[in-house]
Motif scaffolding. Structure first.
Motif, PDB file in Angstrom:
ATOM      1  N   GLU A  47       0.835  -1.215   0.000  1.00 50.18           N
ATOM      2  CA  GLU A  47       0.000   0.000   0.000  1.00 50.18           C
ATOM      3  C   GLU A  47       0.863   1.257   0.000  1.00 50.18           C
ATOM      4  OE1 GLU A  47      -3.283   0.359  -0.470  1.00 50.18           O
ATOM      5  OE2 GLU A  47      -3.300  -1.801  -0.824  1.00 50.18           O
ATOM      6  N   LEU A  48       1.975   1.234   0.722  1.00 53.71           N
ATOM      7  CA  LEU A  48       2.888   2.382   0.696  1.00 53.71           C
ATOM      8  C   LEU A  48       3.490   2.560  -0.706  1.00 53.71           C
ATOM      9  CD1 LEU A  48       4.677   1.985   4.138  1.00 53.71           C
ATOM     10  CD2 LEU A  48       3.150   3.849   3.454  1.00 53.71           C
ATOM     11  N   LEU A  49       3.777   1.453  -1.362  1.00 55.38           N
ATOM     12  CA  LEU A  49       4.319   1.506  -2.727  1.00 55.38           C
ATOM     13  C   LEU A  49       3.379   2.237  -3.688  1.00 55.38           C
ATOM     14  CD1 LEU A  49       6.009  -1.927  -3.501  1.00 55.38           C
ATOM     15  CD2 LEU A  49       6.862   0.324  -4.174  1.00 55.38           C
ATOM     16  N   LYS A  50       2.083   2.179  -3.435  1.00 53.79           N
ATOM     17  CA  LYS A  50       1.086   2.822  -4.296  1.00 53.79           C
ATOM     18  C   LYS A  50       1.019   4.328  -4.076  1.00 53.79           C
ATOM     19  CE  LYS A  50      -2.149  -1.085  -4.186  1.00 53.79           C
ATOM     20  NZ  LYS A  50      -3.510  -1.460  -3.720  1.00 53.79           N
ATOM     21  N   ARG A  51       1.645   4.822  -3.038  1.00 56.54           N
ATOM     22  CA  ARG A  51       1.500   6.220  -2.646  1.00 56.54           C
ATOM     23  C   ARG A  51       2.807   6.985  -2.859  1.00 56.54           C
ATOM     24  NH1 ARG A  51      -2.086   3.101  -0.731  1.00 56.54           N
ATOM     25  NH2 ARG A  51      -4.147   3.912  -0.219  1.00 56.54           N
ATOM     26  N   PRO A  52       2.902   7.732  -3.947  1.00 59.09           N
ATOM     27  CA  PRO A  52       4.141   8.457  -4.238  1.00 59.09           C
ATOM     28  C   PRO A  52       4.432   9.565  -3.221  1.00 59.09           C
ATOM     29  CG  PRO A  52       2.418   9.073  -5.785  1.00 59.09           C
ATOM     30  CD  PRO A  52       1.873   7.937  -4.966  1.00 59.09           C
ATOM     31  N   PHE A  53       3.471   9.907  -2.410  1.00 66.92           N
ATOM     32  CA  PHE A  53       3.647  10.970  -1.413  1.00 66.92           C
ATOM     33  C   PHE A  53       4.080  10.407  -0.061  1.00 66.92           C
ATOM     34  CE2 PHE A  53      -0.781   9.739  -1.954  1.00 66.92           C
ATOM     35  CZ  PHE A  53      -1.096   9.252  -0.695  1.00 66.92           C
ATOM     36  N   ALA A  54       4.328   9.096   0.010  1.00 65.23           N
ATOM     37  CA  ALA A  54       4.775   8.458   1.254  1.00 65.23           C
ATOM     38  C   ALA A  54       6.252   8.099   1.140  1.00 65.23           C
ATOM     39  CB  ALA A  54       3.961   7.192   1.511  1.00 65.23           C
ATOM     40  N   PHE A  55       6.961   8.244   2.262  1.00 65.09           N
ATOM     41  CA  PHE A  55       8.329   7.740   2.341  1.00 65.09           C
ATOM     42  C   PHE A  55       8.629   7.398   3.794  1.00 65.09           C
ATOM     43  CE2 PHE A  55       8.915  12.289   2.999  1.00 65.09           C
ATOM     44  CZ  PHE A  55       9.925  12.380   3.957  1.00 65.09           C
ATOM     45  N   SER A  56       9.581   6.515   3.972  1.00 64.90           N
ATOM     46  CA  SER A  56       9.984   6.080   5.304  1.00 64.90           C
ATOM     47  C   SER A  56      11.485   6.273   5.438  1.00 64.90           C
ATOM     48  CB  SER A  56       9.643   4.607   5.531  1.00 64.90           C
ATOM     49  OG  SER A  56       8.250   4.393   5.445  1.00 64.90           O
ATOM     50  N   VAL A  57      11.878   6.832   6.563  1.00 68.62           N
ATOM     51  CA  VAL A  57      13.295   6.936   6.878  1.00 68.62           C
ATOM     52  C   VAL A  57      13.598   5.790   7.844  1.00 68.62           C
ATOM     53  CG1 VAL A  57      15.103   8.336   7.937  1.00 68.62           C
ATOM     54  CG2 VAL A  57      13.357   9.419   6.497  1.00 68.62           C
ATOM     55  N   LEU A  58      14.553   4.989   7.467  1.00 65.30           N
ATOM     56  CA  LEU A  58      14.896   3.786   8.204  1.00 65.30           C
ATOM     57  C   LEU A  58      16.297   3.932   8.773  1.00 65.30           C
ATOM     58  CD1 LEU A  58      13.766   0.938   8.819  1.00 65.30           C
ATOM     59  CD2 LEU A  58      14.695   0.205   6.612  1.00 65.30           C
ATOM     60  N   CYS A  59      16.477   3.414   9.978  1.00 66.46           N
ATOM     61  CA  CYS A  59      17.783   3.427  10.618  1.00 66.46           C
ATOM     62  C   CYS A  59      18.154   1.996  10.989  1.00 66.46           C
ATOM     63  CB  CYS A  59      17.752   4.308  11.864  1.00 66.46           C
ATOM     64  SG  CYS A  59      19.270   4.202  12.849  1.00 66.46           S
ATOM     65  N   LEU A  60      19.295   1.569  10.509  1.00 60.38           N
ATOM     66  CA  LEU A  60      19.840   0.268  10.872  1.00 60.38           C
ATOM     67  C   LEU A  60      21.105   0.492  11.691  1.00 60.38           C
ATOM     68  CD1 LEU A  60      19.605  -1.595   7.427  1.00 60.38           C
ATOM     69  CD2 LEU A  60      17.875  -1.467   9.230  1.00 60.38           C
ATOM     70  N   VAL A  61      21.266  -0.290  12.739  1.00 63.28           N
ATOM     71  CA  VAL A  61      22.489  -0.266  13.538  1.00 63.28           C
ATOM     72  C   VAL A  61      23.055  -1.680  13.472  1.00 63.28           C
ATOM     73  CG1 VAL A  61      23.485   0.040  15.840  1.00 63.28           C
ATOM     74  CG2 VAL A  61      21.674   1.588  15.047  1.00 63.28           C
ATOM     75  N   ASP A  62      24.260  -1.793  12.941  1.00 61.55           N
ATOM     76  CA  ASP A  62      24.884  -3.107  12.734  1.00 61.55           C
ATOM     77  C   ASP A  62      23.948  -4.033  11.960  1.00 61.55           C
ATOM     78  OD1 ASP A  62      27.179  -2.295  14.126  1.00 61.55           O
ATOM     79  OD2 ASP A  62      26.297  -2.889  16.050  1.00 61.55           O
ATOM     80  N   GLY A  63      23.242  -3.467  10.980  1.00 61.07           N
ATOM     81  CA  GLY A  63      22.346  -4.234  10.134  1.00 61.07           C
ATOM     82  C   GLY A  63      20.998  -4.555  10.750  1.00 61.07           C
TER      83      GLY A  63
END
Length: 159
Positions: A47-63
């Motif tokens: 559903e997020l893929l369908k929405r060009p106005f959505a984005f997520s900032v992701l943080c990985l620590v040691d993967g």
């Protein structure tokens, strides 16, 4: 060193990390205290893929998935410019105290500036003093047009 980036919804690892972190948040009392529904777990990323106005900032620590900000672009009619609403903020409790929230917000602000946004908005539960303190440190405050009228309130009507 944390790795902070805009997630690619078509990357299964990013999608899994987003769902995992959002479920962690949902289970916390500040997120409602209930796990994500199986429907949400199964359909959120598509559903997020369908929405060009959505984005997520992701943080990985040691993967490992450590923090997340789900964002939606809106529009300010008064400023006649886009705005970014940070809809969800979560830092996995195992990674708290590492300034990850600030780093997420820095990335969100970078994206907002690139899009020509006039502001970044978010909602916070009145009793979540820890989150409020973190948000204030980054420059957020209650929204008011006039001091005498007070802060704006965030309301909802469930459908």
């Amino acid at each position: 060193m944390p790795d902070i980036f805009v997630a690619d919804y078509s990357n299964p690892n990013h999608g899994q990390a987003i769902v995992e972190l959002l479920d962690h948040y949902a289970r916390d009392p500040m997120g409602g205290g209930m796990p994500l529904s199986s429907f949400t777990r199964e359909h959120l990323i598509q559903e997020l893929l369908k929405r060009p106005f959505a984005f997520s900032v992701l943080c990985l620590v040691d993967g490992q998935p450590a923090a997340l900000a789900n964002c939606l672009e809106g529009f300010s009619t008064f400023a006649c410019k886009p705005l970014i609403n940070i809809h969800d903020v979560v830092v996995n409790e195992s990674f708290r105290g590492q300034s990850l929230c600030r780093k997420l917000f820095e990335k969100v602000e970078q994206v907002a500036r690139e899009k020509g946004c006039c502001k970044i908005t978010l909602e916070v539960v009145e009793g979540n003093r820890v989150a409020q303190a973190a948000y204030r440190k980054f420059g957020f405050s209650g929204f008011e047009l006039d001091e005498q009228l007070g802060n704006a309130l965030f309301w909802e009507k469930k459908l």
